[in-house]
Design an enzyme around this catalytic site. Structure first.
Site, PDB file in Angstrom:
ATOM      1  N   HIS A  12       0.853  -1.188   0.000  1.00 32.46           N
ATOM      2  CA  HIS A  12       0.000   0.000   0.000  1.00 32.46           C
ATOM      3  C   HIS A  12       0.891   1.241   0.000  1.00 32.46           C
ATOM      4  O   HIS A  12       1.933   1.265   0.658  1.00 32.46           O
ATOM      5  CB  HIS A  12      -0.887  -0.012   1.251  1.00 32.46           C
ATOM      6  CG  HIS A  12      -1.724   1.221   1.433  1.00 32.46           C
ATOM      7  ND1 HIS A  12      -1.520   2.127   2.456  1.00 32.46           N
ATOM      8  CD2 HIS A  12      -2.759   1.702   0.704  1.00 32.46           C
ATOM      9  CE1 HIS A  12      -2.403   3.098   2.360  1.00 32.46           C
ATOM     10  NE2 HIS A  12      -3.171   2.871   1.308  1.00 32.46           N
ATOM     11  N   HIS A  44       0.894  11.019  -2.893  1.00 36.19           N
ATOM     12  CA  HIS A  44      -0.227  10.837  -1.984  1.00 36.19           C
ATOM     13  C   HIS A  44      -0.995  12.149  -1.980  1.00 36.19           C
ATOM     14  O   HIS A  44      -0.593  13.122  -1.358  1.00 36.19           O
ATOM     15  CB  HIS A  44       0.268  10.481  -0.577  1.00 36.19           C
ATOM     16  CG  HIS A  44      -0.787   9.898   0.306  1.00 36.19           C
ATOM     17  ND1 HIS A  44      -1.583  10.668   1.117  1.00 36.19           N
ATOM     18  CD2 HIS A  44      -1.209   8.618   0.475  1.00 36.19           C
ATOM     19  CE1 HIS A  44      -2.434   9.892   1.770  1.00 36.19           C
ATOM     20  NE2 HIS A  44      -2.225   8.645   1.404  1.00 36.19           N
ATOM     21  N   LYS A  50     -10.154   0.702 -11.232  1.00 34.52           N
ATOM     22  CA  LYS A  50     -11.544   0.763 -10.805  1.00 34.52           C
ATOM     23  C   LYS A  50     -12.465   1.119 -11.965  1.00 34.52           C
ATOM     24  O   LYS A  50     -12.143   1.967 -12.801  1.00 34.52           O
ATOM     25  CB  LYS A  50     -11.709   1.798  -9.696  1.00 34.52           C
ATOM     26  CG  LYS A  50     -13.031   1.703  -8.959  1.00 34.52           C
ATOM     27  CD  LYS A  50     -12.998   2.558  -7.717  1.00 34.52           C
ATOM     28  CE  LYS A  50     -14.236   2.346  -6.871  1.00 34.52           C
ATOM     29  NZ  LYS A  50     -14.202   3.139  -5.632  1.00 34.52           N
ATOM     30  N   SER A 100     -12.160  -3.343  -3.064  1.00 34.31           N
ATOM     31  CA  SER A 100     -11.103  -2.794  -2.212  1.00 34.31           C
ATOM     32  C   SER A 100     -11.745  -2.134  -1.006  1.00 34.31           C
ATOM     33  O   SER A 100     -12.539  -1.195  -1.155  1.00 34.31           O
ATOM     34  CB  SER A 100     -10.259  -1.770  -2.983  1.00 34.31           C
ATOM     35  OG  SER A 100      -9.429  -2.399  -3.924  1.00 34.31           O
ATOM     36  N   ARG A 114      -9.287  -6.810  -1.793  1.00 37.87           N
ATOM     37  CA  ARG A 114      -8.067  -6.140  -1.331  1.00 37.87           C
ATOM     38  C   ARG A 114      -8.424  -5.282  -0.118  1.00 37.87           C
ATOM     39  O   ARG A 114      -9.423  -4.556  -0.135  1.00 37.87           O
ATOM     40  CB  ARG A 114      -7.480  -5.259  -2.433  1.00 37.87           C
ATOM     41  CG  ARG A 114      -6.216  -4.499  -2.042  1.00 37.87           C
ATOM     42  CD  ARG A 114      -5.695  -3.691  -3.234  1.00 37.87           C
ATOM     43  NE  ARG A 114      -4.468  -2.967  -2.920  1.00 37.87           N
ATOM     44  CZ  ARG A 114      -4.433  -1.713  -2.474  1.00 37.87           C
ATOM     45  NH1 ARG A 114      -5.576  -1.048  -2.284  1.00 37.87           N
ATOM     46  NH2 ARG A 114      -3.287  -1.119  -2.221  1.00 37.87           N
TER      47      ARG A 114
END
Length: 822
Positions: A368, A417, A500, A581, A610
């Site tokens: 991650h 991020h 996604k 997820s 996940r």
């Protein structure tokens, strides 16, 4: 800058051009004159001039090496530098501003250095910092532990010339090799020294090479000698050994020893009572026999060590370590236990069918925020995160993709991020790095988990970059056109994407920058299975909490297509390639509800899930992945930059046979469900296990990195993770051993943890070596974590990692392991 000269250690031969000055320092271990390291004089005089490069600045520094302590010291140039006067190879082009003056010294030791990358090896760093390829042959990157900031740091350097770069790399790399050799051979073989080498030991530790040798050594001389060898043992312990000698000489009211007595001192320091004790256990309580023949050796290998070597292997091993009389001695035994033939973790390969099951039937080593080097709020992003995880066998890495700064059509997306103070890196550089390192540790498929947070324009660029850089490595069409998940063997050396799917329509980016839905093409995903047209028009300029992913990008994910979780009864939860997820907070709430827990367990038998750490983990800490593996979650993604218990367990699961990042789930999690048996097969089968773990001794323990301590007071702590019930025997140590005072060199315990526990296959042991620094405070020295079923029995040296997950290559823990199913 004034010149300075640092005294050289008398442990080594020191050569110079004349008796009045030292131009180069040349280290030669006393055991072997041929193994030597030459330190150019520039490192202990003015310092080598180098250009330090980072994402924030470029500075001229001077790099020094203290040959006595093996300390590396660098400081920024004291004067601002005019870029126009920089020397060869157009290095002035790297400067945009002059260097800021500073007198602050930065220091780290040879033991702090974890990795030195040179030229092409460090290309991903050079690309990341946007430095031209013309400087590749002058580039060096050093990864080291920064004791002040208590974290790993990287030092990126450009030498003025290729010759300087080669000198720099060779010097540091050879010093590391010499340090390893000295540790492996215990520094010195006093029995094979010639007169010249003897003189070097007997010289005063601060004298010049030309000063006459001393006839005797005082206790203070020995303390300096031991400190130079980086042996972490207390002065009091050394005094005890020193005082045990039969002194015959006193000089100026000080007791001293000659060279022969010094050899006796070293022999006492090196004495291995723990190995003698093991020898007695193997060869008989009396210990009368100091040699082991081949027959006794075979019995030791099979009965004590539990190895199943064939006759040829037994024969080779025995004669590899035997003495001149074709017998084994205590030294033979120790060398065998230290060798690669006695590793503690079960190795080898699984049978051919192990990797032939569908991908969803495996636990997959997952990361991650792979790009982060530290906290998820304010630390740096770096492609080095991908290098480290891929080199350790990780098979699912995360890429958070955002719009580049001042996004325009010709600016490529970045990885970072989002909505935090972390730095960003180029998506192109990340994909290039992944391509280079994808299969260095494992040939099985690599999953790229893409988190799309960028504009439709940037999404198209992302798609183009994926196809351009990864090319034929990408799987973008189902194998043989079949809507079934393939096996790891089917996808060797292939990369698959997890992206996604955010819309039920086929979205196309128009020339005007808007998104238009059109007739969807046939797909294996039911979210994209509609063949009716729609005329909805979505503007790309609207603010949305989550970016919609265009189908040109999401359709590349043929085997792991992300779907927003709503519930387990909707059509999208039945498509063969979907993946939910969930954050740990979301799934934890589900698992508290019995009905939802059963739905999770049932779903994960056939389909992907996940789980990733909560956004509230601001310091990038980790959950314990066992909590989700026991419910069939394939990808329990942890923060690999944080080596806490969660990450230790994550790495340990895959540290068995093959070490390829895929671990076949237990049969109980792969059996087809039948209504009347569902209640009975939701949980792994548990067994009662008898265990006996004897902590024998430790060796060459490091001083704590983040604390100035006078001595090391080690003890060993045992943690059992995954057991439902544990009972210790009477007389067993519980939780931890006793403390050995002031001995980090060779502490001995011979204390056992024994008892019974109830557990399933996901049972892990953690042995932590710690040191007491005060009555209520202790610090970690090293740690070993493994799945119990991966651990061999018998006598084993266990490797240790530091608090950052880096191996302590000079340290080890000697144990005896025994366990069986009750």
């Amino acid at each position: 800058m004034s010149k300075r000269r640092l005294s050289s250690p008398r442990l080594f031969s020191v050569k110079s051009n004349d008796s009045n000055s030292i131009d180069d320092v040349e280290f030669s271990p006393l055991k072997n004159k041929d193994a030597h390291v030459k330190i150019p004089s520039i490192f202990f005089e003015d310092g080598m001039s180098l250009l330090k490069v980072s994402s924030k600045s470029k500075k001229r520094i001077y790099f020094h090496i203290d040959p006595q302590t093996w300390m590396f010291i660098w400081n920024v140039a004291n004067k601002s530098i005019n870029p126009s006067i920089l020397p060869v190879l157009n290095i002035q082009k790297l400067f945009t501003t002059t260097t800021i003056a500073s007198k602050k010294l930065q220091k780290f030791t040879i033991d702090d250095v974890k990795k030195v990358l040179y030229q092409q090896e460090a290309r991903h760093f050079r690309d990341e910092l946007n430095i031209s390829q013309e400087f590749e042959n002058q580039w060096i990157t050093i990864s080291y532990f920064n004791a002040t900031k208590k974290k790993m740091k990287t030092l990126h350097l450009i030498a003025d010339t290729e010759v300087d770069a080669k000198r720099f790399f060779s010097t540091i790399n050879n010093l590391k090799k010499l340090r390893a050799q000295l540790s492996d051979k215990f520094y010195i073989d006093l029995d094979n020294m010639d007169e010249e080498q003897k003189e070097l030991v007997m010289m005063n530790s601060t004298s010049s090479p030309s000063k006459p040798q001393k006839e005797y050594l005082s206790f203070d001389d020995i303390v300096k000698y031991i400190a130079r060898l980086n042996i972490n043992i207390s002065r009091n312990h050394l005094r005890t050994i020193f005082d045990s000698l039969d002194f015959k000489t006193v000089v100026n009211d000080v007791r001293v020893i000659n060279f022969e007595e010094f050899k006796e001192f070293i022999a006492l320091l090196k004495r291995r009572d723990d190995i003698d004790h093991i020898w007695d256990q193997i060869c008989g309580a009396s210990g009368a026999s100091k040699e082991m023949d081949f027959r006794s050796f075979k019995k030791f290998i099979s009965k004590v060590q539990g190895e199943n070597f064939d006759d040829e292997t037994n024969d080779k091993l025995f004669y590899k370590f035997c003495n001149d009389t074709n017998q084994w001695t205590t030294e033979s035994l120790n060398q065998f236990l230290l060798s690669k033939y006695s590793k503690p973790i079960i190795e080898g390969s699984h049978d051919d069918d192990y990797y032939n099951q569908p991908l969803n039937e495996y636990y997959i080593s997952s990361s991650h925020n792979t790009y982060l080097t530290g906290r998820q709020v304010a630390d740096d992003s770096s492609s080095e995160g991908y290098v480290k995880t891929l080199q350790k066998g990780c098979r699912c890495v995360e890429i958070d993709i955002w719009d580049g700064d001042n996004m325009v059509t010709d600016v490529e997306p970045v990885v970072c991020h989002g909505r935090s103070f972390t730095t960003s890196i180029s998506l192109r550089n990340v994909l290039t790095t992944i391509k280079r390192y994808a299969f260095v540790a494992s040939s099985f498929p690599l999953i790229l988990s893409l988190e799309i947070n960028c504009s439709p324009e940037a999404q198209l660029q992302t798609r183009n970059l994926l196809l351009e850089i990864l090319g034929e490595l990408l799987v973008i069409q189902p194998l043989k056109g079949v809507a079934l998940l393939p096996s790891p063997n089917d996808l060797k050396f292939k990369i698959i994407l997890k992206i996604k799917k955010t819309t039920p329509h086929h979205l196309v980016l128009t020339e005007t920058g808007s998104l238009t839905s059109s007739t969807a093409s046939t797909s294996f995903s039911e979210d994209n299975g509609s063949t009716t047209s729609s005329t909805s028009n979505l503007s790309s300029g609207k603010k949305r909490k989550k970016k919609q992913v265009i189908d040109d990008l999401s359709d590349l994910a043929v085997y792991v297509q992300g779907q927003k979780f709503r519930n387990f009864s909707l059509p999208e939860s039945k498509t063969f390639n979907h993946c939910f997820s969930l954050s740990e907070k979301t799934i934890d709430l589900m698992l508290k509800d019995e009905t939802k827990q059963k739905s999770v367990d049932k779903h994960n038998r056939k389909f992907f899930m996940r789980v990733y750490p909560s956004s509230m983990r601001l310091r990038s800490s980790n959950f314990i992945p066992i909590s989700y593996w026991t419910h069939g979650v394939q990808m329990a993604a942890t923060n690999w930059q944080t080596y806490d218990l969660g990450q230790q367990i994550n790495e340990a699961l895959f540290d068995g046979k093959d070490k390829v990042g895929y671990f076949l789930k237990p049969k109980d999690f792969r059996k087809p469900l039948v209504k009347h048996t569902m209640r009975n097969i939701l949980h792994l089968e548990e067994k009662r296990i008898k265990f006996n773990i004897t902590i024998i001794s430790a060796h060459q323990l490091p001083k704590p990195k983040n604390k100035d301590t006078v001595g090391i007071n080690p003890f060993v702590k045992l943690d059992v993770i995954g057991a439902r019930d544990i009972h210790y025997d009477n007389g067993s140590a519980v939780n931890q051993t006793s403390i050995v005072a002031e001995n980090g060199f060779n502490p001995t315990w011979n204390e056992s943890f024994s008892g019974t526990m109830v557990a399933n296959q996901l049972l892990f042991l953690k042995l932590s070596l710690r040191t007491m620094v005060s009555k209520d405070n202790d610090l970690l020295l090293g740690v070993f974590v493994c799945r119990l079923e991966n651990l061999k029995g018998g006598y084993r040296y266990l490797p240790l990692n530091d608090a950052l997950g880096e191996e302590l290559i000079y340290s080890s823990l000697l144990v005896h392991i025994a366990y069986d199913k009750a």
